[in-house]
Design a protein around this motif. Structure first.
Motif, short mmCIF file in Angstrom:
data_model
loop_
_atom_site.label_atom_id
_atom_site.label_comp_id
_atom_site.label_asym_id
_atom_site.label_seq_id
_atom_site.Cartn_x
_atom_site.Cartn_y
_atom_site.Cartn_z
N SER A 53 27.51 14.05 44.01
CA SER A 53 26.86 15.49 43.06
C SER A 53 26.00 14.86 42.13
O SER A 53 26.21 13.75 41.95
CB SER A 53 27.68 15.95 42.93
N HIS A 54 25.47 15.43 41.08
CA HIS A 54 25.18 15.33 40.36
C HIS A 54 24.20 16.13 39.93
O HIS A 54 24.15 17.23 40.77
CB HIS A 54 23.85 14.52 40.46
N SER A 55 23.77 16.61 39.07
CA SER A 55 22.64 17.71 38.72
C SER A 55 23.57 18.79 37.86
O SER A 55 23.59 19.56 38.19
CB SER A 55 21.29 17.98 38.77
N TRP A 56 25.27 19.01 37.58
CA TRP A 56 25.46 19.88 36.76
C TRP A 56 25.39 20.64 35.68
O TRP A 56 24.89 20.46 35.15
CB TRP A 56 27.58 19.12 36.37
N ILE A 108 23.64 18.07 45.30
CA ILE A 108 24.69 17.00 46.58
C ILE A 108 23.87 17.26 47.58
O ILE A 108 23.45 17.20 48.38
CB ILE A 108 25.81 18.51 47.58
N ALA A 109 23.99 15.30 47.68
CA ALA A 109 22.86 14.75 48.19
C ALA A 109 23.74 15.02 50.22
O ALA A 109 24.37 14.84 50.30
CB ALA A 109 23.14 13.04 47.99
N ASP A 110 22.77 14.65 50.89
CA ASP A 110 22.94 14.66 52.91
C ASP A 110 22.63 13.80 53.38
O ASP A 110 20.97 13.61 53.77
CB ASP A 110 22.56 15.98 52.87
N PRO A 122 17.32 4.27 54.98
CA PRO A 122 18.53 5.44 53.76
C PRO A 122 17.53 6.41 53.95
O PRO A 122 16.99 7.06 53.28
CB PRO A 122 18.98 4.62 52.70
N ALA A 123 18.52 7.48 54.59
CA ALA A 123 18.42 9.17 54.21
C ALA A 123 18.87 10.04 53.40
O ALA A 123 19.93 9.27 53.39
CB ALA A 123 18.46 10.27 55.51
N CYS A 124 18.13 10.39 52.66
CA CYS A 124 19.09 11.08 51.29
C CYS A 124 18.65 12.22 51.60
O CYS A 124 17.05 12.60 51.17
CB CYS A 124 19.38 10.22 50.25
N ASN A 125 18.45 14.09 51.17
CA ASN A 125 18.02 14.86 50.88
C ASN A 125 19.07 15.59 50.26
O ASN A 125 20.57 15.94 49.64
CB ASN A 125 18.11 15.54 52.09
N LEU A 126 18.83 16.51 49.01
CA LEU A 126 19.69 16.73 48.79
C LEU A 126 20.10 18.92 49.05
O LEU A 126 18.86 19.72 48.97
CB LEU A 126 18.91 17.34 47.06
N ILE A 127 20.85 19.10 48.52
CA ILE A 127 21.66 20.49 48.58
C ILE A 127 21.75 20.56 46.52
O ILE A 127 22.71 20.33 46.63
CB ILE A 127 23.07 20.48 49.17
N LEU A 128 21.75 22.27 46.85
CA LEU A 128 22.47 22.74 45.33
C LEU A 128 22.75 23.58 45.42
O LEU A 128 22.24 24.25 45.90
CB LEU A 128 20.55 22.37 44.17
N ILE A 129 23.86 23.48 44.57
CA ILE A 129 24.13 25.21 44.82
C ILE A 129 24.65 25.03 43.41
O ILE A 129 25.49 25.22 42.41
CB ILE A 129 26.13 24.32 45.33
#
Length: 429
Positions: free
Chosen positions: A224-227, A245-247, A409-416
């Protein structure tokens, strides 16, 4: 949400308007995939009608209060069908009107589980509520949530209130016992240390608190980041709390190509500069080594020049509202960190700045909505790209895993996010 309706400050004369319309706009503009909401005051029948209205665009799952469904409590999730498929979501109600879980299907079979809660204000009821959730967590079919978020109506530490004070010890201990059982931690506090920022401002007393929080598991915290905590733009006394949150099961997706903002295409200053650049490049002498390819060199030079000018001009065209909002958020953070100011004065000054931020955000949000209403009146009944896009169901794009390079490497973001609108949003990195 503080109810399903709000008084509008728009040119419509202050008439009542459905907050779900505002939330739909918020989901579309912010590319929000999931919103978790509290105090919805909405029934299942109303949700069915709403789903019929927004068919193909948004789906709402509600858990109304069993006693007063339209007057008290209520939690809900809203799914943005422009971004994700409806069949990837599973809902489970634990306490009607108080707690429900959304399980989201992610890439390659993994799932993300979010527990949305609206805790009671009465401390005795709060203790019973947390104990009830903890008992449910011991059942065989219980799925441990990756995130626990919502309006907790209590804080664990006195520094999360202004003026600082401790909450009922029994309620805090009941919450902490649940967090230990679920293995969750306060993500914002873990990332920001002793910093102070509040999500709720009680206008009658002037007090502020961080009662809206996101708890995450250890594995989720590491990704997680960007709180963030900020105003939502929708009429409410709660702020948005968010985290990215990174997926790592998501295929790599590039940022795409930068394109000219639409506002530049009607900006006379930029158009004049672009024309001037064209004449200048036509008069330039082609460098050595490009003989026979003068046209290609001039085209490339022009594109680079226009791109540079466009980016510089776009920064100057940033809305005054946006610049003021950024300045206000910096001022709020600076005031709360300034220990030279007495605590009461610090809280009062931060509250004034927070109110101004909320009013400005709502004004910007309503202005965008008014512009959309004008556009709809002009083109809404005309067969055009706008009409087709507004009335069609957007197909969710699924990645083609066979095209992925195995070594990348794979990385996508989820923002909650949540607050007034507790939400979950997809982005890309």
């Amino acid at each position: 949400m503080n109810g399903a309706f709000a008084r509008s400050n728009s040119s419509s004369g202050g008439s009542s308007q459905d907050k779900w319309m505002l939330l739909n706009q918020l989901m579309r503009q912010g590319r929000i995939a999931i919103l978790a909401l509290q105090e919805t005051h909405y029934t299942e029948l109303q949700a069915e009608r709403l789903n019929g209205l927004f068919e193909g665009l948004m789906r709402v799952y509600v858990s109304p209060d069993p006693v007063s469904p339209t007057a008290a409590r209520g939690v809900a999730f809203a799914v943005n069908l422009r971004i994700m498929r409806d069949d990837s979501v599973a809902i489970n109600v634990h306490v009607p009107g108080r707690a429900m879980t959304l399980s989201l299907k992610r890439r390659r079979g993994s799932r993300l589980t979010v527990l949305n809660v609206y805790a009671p204000n009465v401390m005795a009821e709060s203790v019973a509520f947390w104990n009830q959730i903890r008992q449910r967590a011991g059942e065989p079919n219980w799925v441990r949530p990756d995130l626990l978020l919502g309006d907790f109506n209590i804080v664990e530490d006195a520094s999360d209130r202004a003026p600082a004070r401790t909450d009922n010890s029994a309620a805090v201990q009941a919450l902490q016992a649940l967090l230990i059982k679920l293995g969750l931690v306060d993500g914002w506090r873990s990332r920001n240390g002793v910093a102070r920022l509040f999500s709720y401002h009680q206008i009658s007393s002037g007090s502020q608190s961080r009662i809206d929080r996101i708890y995450v598991s250890g594995a989720t915290l590491s990704m997680s980041h960007s709180w963030d905590i900020r105003s939502s733009g929708i009429p409410t006394d709660h702020c948005l709390v968010s985290v990215a949150i990174a997926d790592y099961n998501e295929p790599v997706k590039g940022l795409g190509r930068w394109r000219l903002p639409g506002a530049l295409l009607i900006d006379n200053v930029f158009l004049t500069e672009a024309q001037k650049l064209g004449f200048e490049i036509l008069e330039k002498v082609c460098p050595e080594g490009h003989q026979g390819r003068e046209a290609q060199w001039r085209l490339h030079a022009y594109k680079v020049g226009v791109l540079t000018a466009a980016r510089a001009r776009a920064k100057k065209l940033i809305s005054k509202w946006d610049r003021r909002l950024v300045a206000l958020r910096k001022d709020i953070s600076a005031v709360l960190k300034n220990l030279a100011i007495p605590a009461e004065e610090r809280s009062a000054e931060a509250a004034i700045l927070r109110d101004e931020e909320s009013r400005l955000e709502q004004k910007r949000f309503q202005s965008c909505r008014d512009n959309m209403m004008i556009r709809d009146k002009i083109d809404g009944e005309t067969i055009s790209p706008y009409w087709l896009k507004s009335n069609g169901s957007a197909a969710v794009q699924e990645p083609i895993y066979e095209l992925q390079v195995p070594t990348v490497p794979a990385c996508n973001l989820i923002l909650i996010c949540f607050g007034l609108t507790k939400k979950l949003r997809y982005g890309t990195c």
